[in-house]
Write a protein that holds these residues in place. Structure first.
Motif, PDB file in Angstrom:
ATOM      1  N   VAL A   1     -10.849  -9.373  12.976  1.00  0.00           N
ATOM      2  CA  VAL A   1     -11.332  -8.089  12.493  1.00  0.00           C
ATOM      3  C   VAL A   1     -12.712  -7.854  13.096  1.00  0.00           C
ATOM      4  CG1 VAL A   1     -11.969  -6.716  10.473  1.00  0.00           C
ATOM      5  CG2 VAL A   1     -10.019  -8.271  10.357  1.00  0.00           C
ATOM      6  N   ASP A   2     -12.791  -6.991  14.101  1.00  0.00           N
ATOM      7  CA  ASP A   2     -14.052  -6.738  14.790  1.00  0.00           C
ATOM      8  C   ASP A   2     -14.556  -5.326  14.495  1.00  0.00           C
ATOM      9  OD1 ASP A   2     -12.355  -5.113  16.244  1.00  0.00           O
ATOM     10  OD2 ASP A   2     -12.312  -6.418  18.004  1.00  0.00           O
ATOM     11  N   HIS A   3     -15.652  -4.952  15.167  1.00  0.00           N
ATOM     12  CA  HIS A   3     -16.270  -3.653  14.915  1.00  0.00           C
ATOM     13  C   HIS A   3     -15.316  -2.511  15.235  1.00  0.00           C
ATOM     14  CE1 HIS A   3     -19.455  -0.663  14.618  1.00  0.00           C
ATOM     15  NE2 HIS A   3     -19.041  -0.170  15.771  1.00  0.00           N
ATOM     16  N   ASP A   4     -14.562  -2.636  16.331  1.00  0.00           N
ATOM     17  CA  ASP A   4     -13.640  -1.562  16.719  1.00  0.00           C
ATOM     18  C   ASP A   4     -12.568  -1.340  15.664  1.00  0.00           C
ATOM     19  OD1 ASP A   4     -15.023  -1.177  19.061  1.00  0.00           O
ATOM     20  OD2 ASP A   4     -13.718  -2.476  20.250  1.00  0.00           O
ATOM     21  N   LEU A   5     -12.120  -2.437  15.058  1.00  0.00           N
ATOM     22  CA  LEU A   5     -11.069  -2.330  14.052  1.00  0.00           C
ATOM     23  C   LEU A   5     -11.592  -1.689  12.766  1.00  0.00           C
ATOM     24  CD1 LEU A   5      -8.074  -3.138  14.104  1.00  0.00           C
ATOM     25  CD2 LEU A   5      -8.697  -5.199  12.838  1.00  0.00           C
ATOM     26  N   THR A   6     -12.781  -2.115  12.340  1.00  0.00           N
ATOM     27  CA  THR A   6     -13.334  -1.545  11.109  1.00  0.00           C
ATOM     28  C   THR A   6     -13.654  -0.063  11.270  1.00  0.00           C
ATOM     29  OG1 THR A   6     -15.568  -2.256  11.731  1.00  0.00           O
ATOM     30  CG2 THR A   6     -14.290  -3.742  10.342  1.00  0.00           C
ATOM     31  N   ALA A   7     -13.886   0.366  12.490  1.00  0.00           N
ATOM     32  CA  ALA A   7     -14.234   1.765  12.736  1.00  0.00           C
ATOM     33  C   ALA A   7     -13.082   2.713  12.431  1.00  0.00           C
ATOM     34  CB  ALA A   7     -14.687   1.949  14.175  1.00  0.00           C
ATOM     35  N   VAL A   8     -11.835   2.218  12.491  1.00  0.00           N
ATOM     36  CA  VAL A   8     -10.693   3.102  12.247  1.00  0.00           C
ATOM     37  C   VAL A   8     -10.299   3.156  10.781  1.00  0.00           C
ATOM     38  CG1 VAL A   8      -9.811   2.591  14.549  1.00  0.00           C
ATOM     39  CG2 VAL A   8      -8.891   1.343  12.596  1.00  0.00           C
ATOM     40  N   ALA A   9     -10.936   2.327   9.931  1.00  0.00           N
ATOM     41  CA  ALA A   9     -10.577   2.294   8.508  1.00  0.00           C
ATOM     42  C   ALA A   9     -11.255   3.437   7.778  1.00  0.00           C
ATOM     43  CB  ALA A   9     -10.981   0.959   7.888  1.00  0.00           C
ATOM     44  N   GLY A  10     -10.508   4.088   6.880  1.00  0.00           N
ATOM     45  CA  GLY A  10     -11.055   5.215   6.134  1.00  0.00           C
ATOM     46  C   GLY A  10     -11.224   4.877   4.679  1.00  0.00           C
ATOM     47  N   GLY A  11     -11.388   5.897   3.834  1.00  0.00           N
ATOM     48  CA  GLY A  11     -11.589   5.714   2.404  1.00  0.00           C
ATOM     49  C   GLY A  11     -10.273   5.676   1.656  1.00  0.00           C
ATOM     50  N   ALA A  12     -10.384   5.704   0.324  1.00  0.00           N
ATOM     51  CA  ALA A  12      -9.188   5.670  -0.522  1.00  0.00           C
ATOM     52  C   ALA A  12      -8.345   6.914  -0.277  1.00  0.00           C
ATOM     53  CB  ALA A  12      -9.592   5.585  -1.997  1.00  0.00           C
ATOM     54  N   GLY A  13      -7.027   6.734  -0.317  1.00  0.00           N
ATOM     55  CA  GLY A  13      -6.139   7.830   0.052  1.00  0.00           C
ATOM     56  C   GLY A  13      -5.689   8.713  -1.089  1.00  0.00           C
ATOM     57  N   THR A  14      -5.789   8.252  -2.325  1.00  0.00           N
ATOM     58  CA  THR A  14      -5.306   9.053  -3.438  1.00  0.00           C
ATOM     59  C   THR A  14      -6.308   9.016  -4.580  1.00  0.00           C
ATOM     60  OG1 THR A  14      -4.208   7.303  -4.696  1.00  0.00           O
ATOM     61  CG2 THR A  14      -2.985   8.235  -2.854  1.00  0.00           C
ATOM     62  N   SER A  15      -6.034   9.820  -5.613  1.00  0.00           N
ATOM     63  CA  SER A  15      -6.924   9.853  -6.778  1.00  0.00           C
ATOM     64  C   SER A  15      -6.654   8.698  -7.725  1.00  0.00           C
ATOM     65  CB  SER A  15      -6.735  11.180  -7.530  1.00  0.00           C
ATOM     66  OG  SER A  15      -5.408  11.284  -8.028  1.00  0.00           O
TER      67      SER A  15
ATOM     68  N   SER B   1       0.824  -1.195   0.000  1.00  0.00           N
ATOM     69  CA  SER B   1       0.000   0.000   0.000  1.00  0.00           C
ATOM     70  C   SER B   1       0.865   1.255   0.000  1.00  0.00           C
ATOM     71  CB  SER B   1      -0.920  -0.033   1.232  1.00  0.00           C
ATOM     72  OG  SER B   1      -1.734   1.108   1.294  1.00  0.00           O
ATOM     73  N   ASP B   2       0.190   2.425   0.099  1.00  0.00           N
ATOM     74  CA  ASP B   2       0.928   3.679   0.221  1.00  0.00           C
ATOM     75  C   ASP B   2       0.996   4.139   1.672  1.00  0.00           C
ATOM     76  OD1 ASP B   2      -1.728   4.251   0.453  1.00  0.00           O
ATOM     77  OD2 ASP B   2      -1.799   5.777  -1.111  1.00  0.00           O
ATOM     78  N   VAL B   3       0.639   3.253   2.603  1.00  0.00           N
ATOM     79  CA  VAL B   3       0.757   3.527   4.037  1.00  0.00           C
ATOM     80  C   VAL B   3       1.501   2.366   4.688  1.00  0.00           C
ATOM     81  CG1 VAL B   3      -1.304   4.956   4.175  1.00  0.00           C
ATOM     82  CG2 VAL B   3      -1.508   2.482   4.475  1.00  0.00           C
ATOM     83  N   GLU B   4       1.979   2.583   5.899  1.00  0.00           N
ATOM     84  CA  GLU B   4       2.772   1.566   6.593  1.00  0.00           C
ATOM     85  C   GLU B   4       1.953   0.356   7.008  1.00  0.00           C
ATOM     86  OE1 GLU B   4       5.914   1.562   6.868  1.00  0.00           O
ATOM     87  OE2 GLU B   4       6.425   3.621   6.330  1.00  0.00           O
ATOM     88  N   GLY B   5       0.651   0.552   7.216  1.00  0.00           N
ATOM     89  CA  GLY B   5      -0.206  -0.521   7.681  1.00  0.00           C
ATOM     90  C   GLY B   5      -1.459   0.064   8.292  1.00  0.00           C
ATOM     91  N   LEU B   6      -2.070  -0.675   9.197  1.00  0.00           N
ATOM     92  CA  LEU B   6      -3.282  -0.223   9.864  1.00  0.00           C
ATOM     93  C   LEU B   6      -2.916   0.463  11.178  1.00  0.00           C
ATOM     94  CD1 LEU B   6      -6.413  -0.235  10.070  1.00  0.00           C
ATOM     95  CD2 LEU B   6      -6.201  -2.430  11.258  1.00  0.00           C
ATOM     96  N   TYR B   7      -3.444   1.669  11.365  1.00  0.00           N
ATOM     97  CA  TYR B   7      -3.201   2.428  12.583  1.00  0.00           C
ATOM     98  C   TYR B   7      -4.447   2.422  13.469  1.00  0.00           C
ATOM     99  CZ  TYR B   7       1.126   4.320  10.577  1.00  0.00           C
ATOM    100  OH  TYR B   7       2.386   4.456  10.047  1.00  0.00           O
ATOM    101  N   ASP B   8      -4.250   2.774  14.734  1.00  0.00           N
ATOM    102  CA  ASP B   8      -5.392   2.835  15.651  1.00  0.00           C
ATOM    103  C   ASP B   8      -6.195   4.117  15.499  1.00  0.00           C
ATOM    104  OD1 ASP B   8      -3.649   4.648  16.757  1.00  0.00           O
ATOM    105  OD2 ASP B   8      -3.460   3.628  18.691  1.00  0.00           O
ATOM    106  N   ALA B   9      -5.740   5.004  14.628  1.00  0.00           N
ATOM    107  CA  ALA B   9      -6.459   6.224  14.257  1.00  0.00           C
ATOM    108  C   ALA B   9      -5.897   6.693  12.926  1.00  0.00           C
ATOM    109  CB  ALA B   9      -6.294   7.307  15.327  1.00  0.00           C
ATOM    110  N   ASN B  10      -6.584   7.608  12.267  1.00  0.00           N
ATOM    111  CA  ASN B  10      -6.119   8.122  10.982  1.00  0.00           C
ATOM    112  C   ASN B  10      -4.841   8.930  11.201  1.00  0.00           C
ATOM    113  OD1 ASN B  10      -5.680   9.452   8.555  1.00  0.00           O
ATOM    114  ND2 ASN B  10      -7.858   9.725   8.141  1.00  0.00           N
ATOM    115  N   PRO B  11      -3.684   8.471  10.694  1.00  0.00           N
ATOM    116  CA  PRO B  11      -2.417   9.163  10.979  1.00  0.00           C
ATOM    117  C   PRO B  11      -2.321  10.546  10.341  1.00  0.00           C
ATOM    118  CG  PRO B  11      -2.094   7.388   9.391  1.00  0.00           C
ATOM    119  CD  PRO B  11      -3.499   7.249   9.910  1.00  0.00           C
TER     120      PRO B  11
END
Length: 370
Positions: A194-208, A169-179
């Motif tokens: 992969v539980d509800h708490d984990l999916t809650a920190v995932a965001g949308g696509a990062g680039t165009s 990816s273009d990020v280091e991995g999954l963070y506990d908040a949006n870096p």
């Protein structure tokens, strides 16, 4: 398949292009160098590569991502040949052949197509080639599209029984908040569920350039947990990342089933990954716990609602009482009948539909639990 360890790598568009949006050939050369080193060690490799549409935009002189399907497909058509050739040219310098494999969900929806894709990919690997896999964006429609190559890579890893799936990816991995919003966000190094708490920190696509964000990577990783295949999300531009992660170096976020946990077989993985869900059923708390804790079948009495139009034998998405997707399975009732029998015990269902049709809404043998 016999042979050495098998690793499936997925590289996204945002990682493959440079700052100007053009295909970064120097970076592809680095990727191919790493693939060649792994193959010299006896590791079998598959490259799931995005980038056709982004490359095609450069070929066709477009500065921005088009929004209409016809132009997107034209970009994919113009870019796919150049993308595959970029891999093939570098690999050929090292005496390694390259095979292009383009897939849509339609190709693998039936079991024969799924097994046919596995046979073709397996034979390419046996012949010493590197399969370069991408979605056939020139022909796919919204109904049959994977949507992003994270899930396509998961499907390829599952059907080949890979030992490791790596999402570059273009990020280091999954963070506990949006870096980007929280400078103190911490990298999550290991995930077993992969539980509800984990999916809650995932965001949308990062680039165009890409279509997938962290949420799509989590969906793919969750499917791989069900398959028992370790998955790593890491930064693709890190030097020697393919070699290092294949060697077991601790990079990014590693998703790995807990010790002793069971994993699903090929048929259930096909149901969950390859088939297109035609509807959704939601469960109450008791049914949700029975499915997650005991791997139970879903009885009509535990179904609280149904949406979509489907026939008996179609795949449906299963949602738990908290609204989270917990799996996919083959419905034993049509959507009309499911609406009639939901919330009812089987003896009551028998009075409506007959004793021979009083059965689970989804049988455990036809259910992939994520």
């Amino acid at each position: 398949m016999d042979g050495g360890r098998l690793v499936v790598f997925k590289v996204g568009s945002s990682t493959l292009v440079d700052d100007a949006g053009s295909l970064d050939r120097a970076f592809i050369r680095s990727l191919c160098d790493q693939l060649a080193r792994l193959m010299d060690e006896g590791t079998r490799v598959v490259m799931v590569s995005s980038g056709a549409a982004a490359t095609g935009r450069d070929v066709l002189g477009m500065s921005e991502r088009p929004t209409d399907l016809a132009t997107l497909q034209a970009c994919a058509s113009a870019g796919q040949a150049r993308l595959t050739q970029a891999y093939a040219d570098v690999l050929a310098e090292r005496g390694i052949p390259c095979g292009q494999v383009l897939l849509t969900r339609r190709d693998v929806m039936d079991r024969d197509g799924y097994l046919g894709a596995r046979t073709t990919l397996g034979r390419l690997i046996e012949l010493g080639a590197v399969p370069v896999v991408n979605e056939n964006d020139t022909l796919s429609t919204a109904e049959f599209a994977f949507g992003d190559n994270d899930m396509l890579g998961a499907l390829v890893a599952a059907l080949l029984g890979a030992d490791l799936y790596v999402i570059c990816s273009d990020v280091e991995g999954l963070y506990d908040a949006n870096p980007t919003e929280h400078p103190d966000a911490r990298l999550i190094e290991r995930v077993t569920e992969v539980d509800h708490d984990l999916t809650a920190v995932a965001g949308g696509a990062g680039t165009s350039y890409g279509t997938g964000g962290m949420s799509s990577k989590l969906r793919a990783a969750r499917a791989m947990l069900a398959a028992g295949i370790p998955t790593v999300i890491c930064r693709g531009r890190r030097p020697d990342v393919l070699v290092d992660v294949a060697h077991g170096e601790r990079l990014g976020t590693r998703f790995e089933p807990a010790t002793g946990s069971a994993h699903e077989g090929g048929r259930k993985l096909w149901i969950g990954l390859a088939e297109v869900p035609r509807g959704t059923i939601a469960l109450d708390g008791g049914a949700t716990r029975a499915v997650l804790a005991r791997g139970a079948s879903i009885l009509p009495v535990g179904v609280t609602s149904t949406s979509g139009t489907y026939d008996a034998g179609d795949v449906v998405t299963v949602v738990g009482d908290d609204g989270e997707v917990i799996g996919r399975g083959i419905a034993r009732y049509s959507s009309d009948d499911m609406a009639r029998v939901r919330g009812l015990k089987l003896d009551i269902v028998a009075r409506f539909l007959g004793q021979d049709r009083a059965q689970p809404a989804v049988h455990r043998d036809d259910l992939l639990v994520f």
